[in-house]
Scaffold this motif. Structure first.
Motif: not given
Length: 362
Positions: A28-33, A308-315
């Motif tokens: 997540e830290a590398k690819y998720g913004g 944003g949180a929603i994008d990361n939660v889904a991913a």
């Protein structure tokens, strides 16, 4: 006594999940913004410490009647090697194909090119193997070789042999012998303490039957101590993970209490649901494949990631589900058939069926 312990197998699933969580944080830290997982997810690497303790416990647990017989020591090594290598080779060969075509996509954080022969053999070298999680398997193979030598002696010698082994490791580490070569770095590594503590827990489990009544209390103590170790590690190694003696001393004793407590509870009829053992059955496949799955999907995620949180939660949900699905497929389609073949060979060569279907550790 049933040598297949559902509680311990379920714990293997928990340990593998902790390691996956730690790598989820990295991806997540590398690819998720923007990130929603805290930096403390790195503490999930403590799952490896649980694996090492489990390994020590299981090795003693399943070899109660096997001491003093060279043939049984050979059967033990055959069982362990054929449990570790086949799936590891399969995943490694896939990774080699990727590495030869896109070298920057495979373990780019390590310097220098890997020695493919040493990587496949799980032989110690100055850098981790091409399949980076294989570093733990190098420790495991060392544990197996030493324990197989102990199987040649009478069972009553085992406590003294374990103490001598740990004493030699401690003295060698203090003398700096671990810095002489990659091989001696494994031989004198403090993480051996975790295997020895697991073995000691098994000795107590089999030698003091009355203590099994305290399984729940010992488990609670172990969980509390493990949580305290996580809090202490998070406070004193922010953004990192303790290593060497600090790691072994923080997570080894609580892990031994947890493993003993779970085994004692099952002995008294308090076993986890049978389905929970399924995650333990998949744990080795999950351990070997999850970094590849997460990294591949992370690269697909990066171009479309939005803050944003929603994008990361889904991913993160998708990545976690994919890692589990890939491990299930690897276990059912590759690992399980290979295990059937190797167990058939073992019965034909050594004359009896293996008592434990789970790997001792990653």
């Amino acid at each position: 006594m049933n040598r297949y312990l559902v509680n311990i197998q379920a714990l293997r699933g928990v340990a593998a999940s902790l390691v996956v969580l730690s790598h989820l944080g990295v991806v997540e830290a590398k690819y998720g913004g923007d990130t929603i997982l805290p930096g403390e997810t790195i503490l999930g690497f403590s799952g490896v410490d649980l694996f090492f303790v489990i390994s020590g416990f299981i090795m003693v647990h399943v070899t109660q009647g096997d001491f003093g017989a060279p043939r049984k020591a050979g059967a033990f090594l055959f069982s362990r090697f054929t449990r570790i290598y086949p799936l590891y080779w399969l995943v490694s060969l896939f990774l080699i194909v990727v590495w030869l075509r896109w070298p920057d996509m495979v373990f780019a954080s390590a310097t220098g090119s890997p020695d493919l022969i040493k990587s496949l053999a799980l032989w110690p070298e100055s850098r981790p193997p091409l399949l980076a999680v294989g570093w733990t398997l190098i420790h495991e193979l060392y544990f197996y070789l030493v324990f197989a030598a102990m199987l040649l002696a009478p069972r009553r010698w085992l406590p003294a042999l374990l103490a001598l082994w740990m004493g030699a490791v401690t003295l060698g580490a203090l003398a700096g012998l671990g810095g002489v070569s990659p091989e001696l770095a494994i031989v004198f590594h403090p993480l051996t303490l975790e295997f020895v503590l697991g073995a000691a827990a098994a000795l107590i489990f089999h030698g003091l039957p009355g203590e099994k009544r305290a399984g729940a209390a010992i488990l609670a103590l172990g969980v509390a101590a493990f949580c305290a170790a996580l809090i202490y590690a998070g406070a004193n190694w922010p953004g990192a993970f303790p290593d060497h003696w600090a790691r072994a001393l923080l997570f080894g004793p609580p892990g031994a209490l947890i493993v003993y407590g779970l085994a004692a509870m099952e002995h008294r009829g308090r076993a986890a649901p049978a389905w929970s053992g399924v995650f333990g059955d998949w744990s080795y496949a999950l351990y070997l494949t999850h970094v590849l799955t997460l990294s591949a999907l992370g690269r697909l995620w990066a171009p479309v990631a939005t803050g944003g949180a929603i994008d990361n939660v889904a991913a993160l949900i998708i990545l976690s589900a994919a890692a589990i699905a890939a491990s299930a497929a690897a276990h059912l389609l590759a690992e399980k058939p290979m295990l059937h073949v190797t167990r058939t060979l073992r019965r034909r060569i050594f004359g009896r069926k293996p008592a434990w279907r789970g790997a001792g550790a990653p």
